[in-house]
Scaffold this motif. Structure first.
Motif, PDB file in Angstrom:
ATOM      1  N   TYR A  10      -9.026  -4.368  -4.480  1.00  0.00           N
ATOM      2  CA  TYR A  10      -7.723  -4.501  -3.819  1.00  0.00           C
ATOM      3  C   TYR A  10      -7.983  -4.974  -2.397  1.00  0.00           C
ATOM      4  N   THR A  13     -14.367  -6.405  -4.702  1.00  0.00           N
ATOM      5  CA  THR A  13     -13.445  -5.302  -4.447  1.00  0.00           C
ATOM      6  C   THR A  13     -12.324  -5.297  -5.482  1.00  0.00           C
ATOM      7  N   LEU A  53      -6.224   5.982   2.016  1.00  0.00           N
ATOM      8  CA  LEU A  53      -6.829   5.642   0.724  1.00  0.00           C
ATOM      9  C   LEU A  53      -8.214   6.267   0.584  1.00  0.00           C
ATOM     10  N   PRO A  73      -6.986   2.180  -6.030  1.00  0.00           N
ATOM     11  CA  PRO A  73      -8.113   1.293  -6.336  1.00  0.00           C
ATOM     12  C   PRO A  73      -9.450   2.007  -6.150  1.00  0.00           C
ATOM     13  N   SER A 132     -10.723   6.402  -2.642  1.00  0.00           N
ATOM     14  CA  SER A 132     -11.082   4.992  -2.723  1.00  0.00           C
ATOM     15  C   SER A 132     -12.221   4.702  -1.756  1.00  0.00           C
ATOM     16  N   VAL A 153       0.833  -1.204   0.000  1.00  0.00           N
ATOM     17  CA  VAL A 153       0.000   0.000   0.000  1.00  0.00           C
ATOM     18  C   VAL A 153       0.866   1.251   0.000  1.00  0.00           C
ATOM     19  N   VAL A 159     -13.725   2.385   0.894  1.00  0.00           N
ATOM     20  CA  VAL A 159     -12.993   1.499   1.798  1.00  0.00           C
ATOM     21  C   VAL A 159     -13.951   0.731   2.702  1.00  0.00           C
ATOM     22  N   VAL A 215      -6.240  -5.843   1.339  1.00  0.00           N
ATOM     23  CA  VAL A 215      -5.051  -5.617   2.157  1.00  0.00           C
ATOM     24  C   VAL A 215      -5.140  -6.452   3.431  1.00  0.00           C
ATOM     25  N   THR A 266     -11.311  -0.618  -1.898  1.00  0.00           N
ATOM     26  CA  THR A 266     -10.267  -1.326  -1.157  1.00  0.00           C
ATOM     27  C   THR A 266     -10.876  -1.990   0.063  1.00  0.00           C
TER      28      THR A 266
END
Length: 444
Positions: free
Chosen positions: A252, A250, A183, A164, A188, A157, A190, A254, A167
């Motif tokens: 991305y 989604t 982000l 993205p 993004s 990241v 999230v 993490v 995320t």
């Protein structure tokens, strides 16, 4: 086989400081690094994080003023440009760190493992050390679920060139909360998946819950008591299946589910070193169960915050112990720690949660920061909780605000030096009207 006074495994903040200190004593040193020279903090951790945080805080603060009608148009974060600037600043750091260490120590790149209590092997070469210091740090925790190969970690990241559209973060610790803030500020969408019913479990929970409320108000979604069970790829997107209702589609994913000690490649059993999944066991002199082997930094199993200043403090202590004749066990000072979300969360000393039921020995008071003109002008809705002991000394502070980290830093010496209100008023006249306005009110 070459022999050294010291072999140091790792080059993070703890190891780097120790190498420089030992050089003043003209010791022969071998430093071994299996990853980026300098370790996590300057490369993929606190240094690049705080660099990004500067822009993120400015943008979110402007957006907050826009909602109040004070700024006509808030700022918008250009993630691609921010990343470009970040990479330009930090790309050279590992090589520069290696060059600096090479001036005062022999250096080898590779994974070390123990052969016996005084011998290690690296790249099929054997080395002996009178003392061996393990400072290999931690790395992101690995999730054992189908599709784990599609996961990214915090290092990814912090070098993410393209933002993205959506995320998904797995985890509710400070890494997830901070990077999600970054982000989301850039645009993004999230979602944060939290295994339990709370985030930031080491922080004052009243303020942790308040931080979740503030982040939700900016559009960040939280799913509590939720765990991923499988991740599959669907065209250019990913499907995250959950133990609860789902799935989530989604762009991305993490893995921010925690960090684990870098110990499995060391073959600690060959040197009969005691360890657990929490890390390497050390006593209050940072010595393992093996007389000539020590461990410092995040790799240990100690119940202290895994922070760069703590690791460097341990390095200084170990140097004083091994080279300067210090015999006392390590005694940690007042430690401040913070979460660089928006608003920030920070604390030092005693967590109010730990003494909520101990009214005989502690008093807990909460202060609304908006009573100060400084915070009122910033449209700040921050809160500060202070823990006092029976003698009316401040022994703990927790805060949620846009400036909580710097605010709490002001209290760390008050806690660590046990400064009472009379000493404060006799010896301190800080700048007014700023943070001092808050301190003055609390110490009256």
């Amino acid at each position: 086989m070459k022999k050294y006074d010291y072999i140091i495994l790792g080059t993070g903040p703890a190891a780097y400081k120790l190498v420089k200190l030992l050089d003043t004593q003209h010791k022969s040193i071998l430093t071994v690094e299996s990853g980026l020279f300098g370790g996590t903090c300057p490369n993929v951790g606190c240094e690049p994080k705080i660099y990004l945080d500067g822009a993120v805080q400015a943008v979110l603060s402007n957006q907050q003023f826009e909602k109040e009608g004070i700024i006509s148009q808030g700022g918008k974060l250009n993630w691609a440009q921010l990343m470009k600037d970040k990479k330009a600043r930090f790309a050279s750091w590992p090589n520069e760190t290696r060059k600096n260490i090479s001036k005062i120590s022999d250096v080898i790149s590779g994974s070390a493992h123990f052969v016996d209590r005084q011998t290690i092997e690296v790249n099929r070469q054997y080395f002996q050390g009178n003392r061996i210091i393990i400072a290999t740090g931690r790395r992101p925790h690995e999730l054992s679920i189908p599709g784990a190969k599609f996961l990214h970690d915090s290092s990814d990241v912090l070098s993410l060139g393209t933002l993205p559209e959506h995320t998904t973060f797995i985890g509710g610790g400070y890494v997830a909360m901070e990077l999600a803030t970054f982000l989301a500020a850039a645009g993004s969408q999230v979602t944060i998946l939290v295994r339990g019913d709370r985030v930031l479990r080491h922080f004052y929970q009243k303020y942790s819950r308040e931080l979740v409320v503030r982040m939700k108000q900016r559009g960040i979604q939280f799913e509590f008591e939720t765990e991923p069970t499988r991740i599959t790829q669907l065209s250019d997107k990913y499907v995250v299946e959950l133990n609860q209702e789902g799935p989530i589609v989604t762009d991305y994913v993490v893995n921010a589910s925690g960090r684990m000690p870098n110990i499995e490649k060391l073959d600690l059993s060959a040197a009969q070193i005691d360890y657990s999944t929490r890390g390497i066991d050390v006593d209050r002199h940072l010595q393992t169960n093996v007389k000539n082997i020590y461990a410092i930094g995040d790799v240990t199993s100690q119940d202290v915050p895994n922070l760069t200043p703590v690791a460097e403090f341990q390095a200084q202590y170990l140097f004083n112990s091994l080279e300067k004749g210090l015999t006392q066990p390590i005694n940690y000072p007042a430690i401040g720690t913070g979460v660089f979300a928006f608003p920030q969360l920070a604390q030092a000393g005693i967590n109010p949660d730990s003494v909520l039921e101990d009214g005989d020995n502690f008093e807990i008071r909460e202060y609304e920061l908006r009573q100060s003109s400084l915070y009122a002008g910033q449209k700040e809705k921050g809160l500060l909780t202070v823990v006092y002991d029976k003698a009316n000394y401040i022994v703990g502070v927790s805060e949620i605000s846009m400036s909580a980290v710097n605010d709490i830093n002001y209290f760390v010496p008050i806690i660590g030096l046990r400064i009472n209100k009379n000493e404060w008023h006799r010896n301190v006249l800080p700048i007014y009207p700023a943070l001092a306005d808050k301190i003055e009110g609390i110490l009256r």
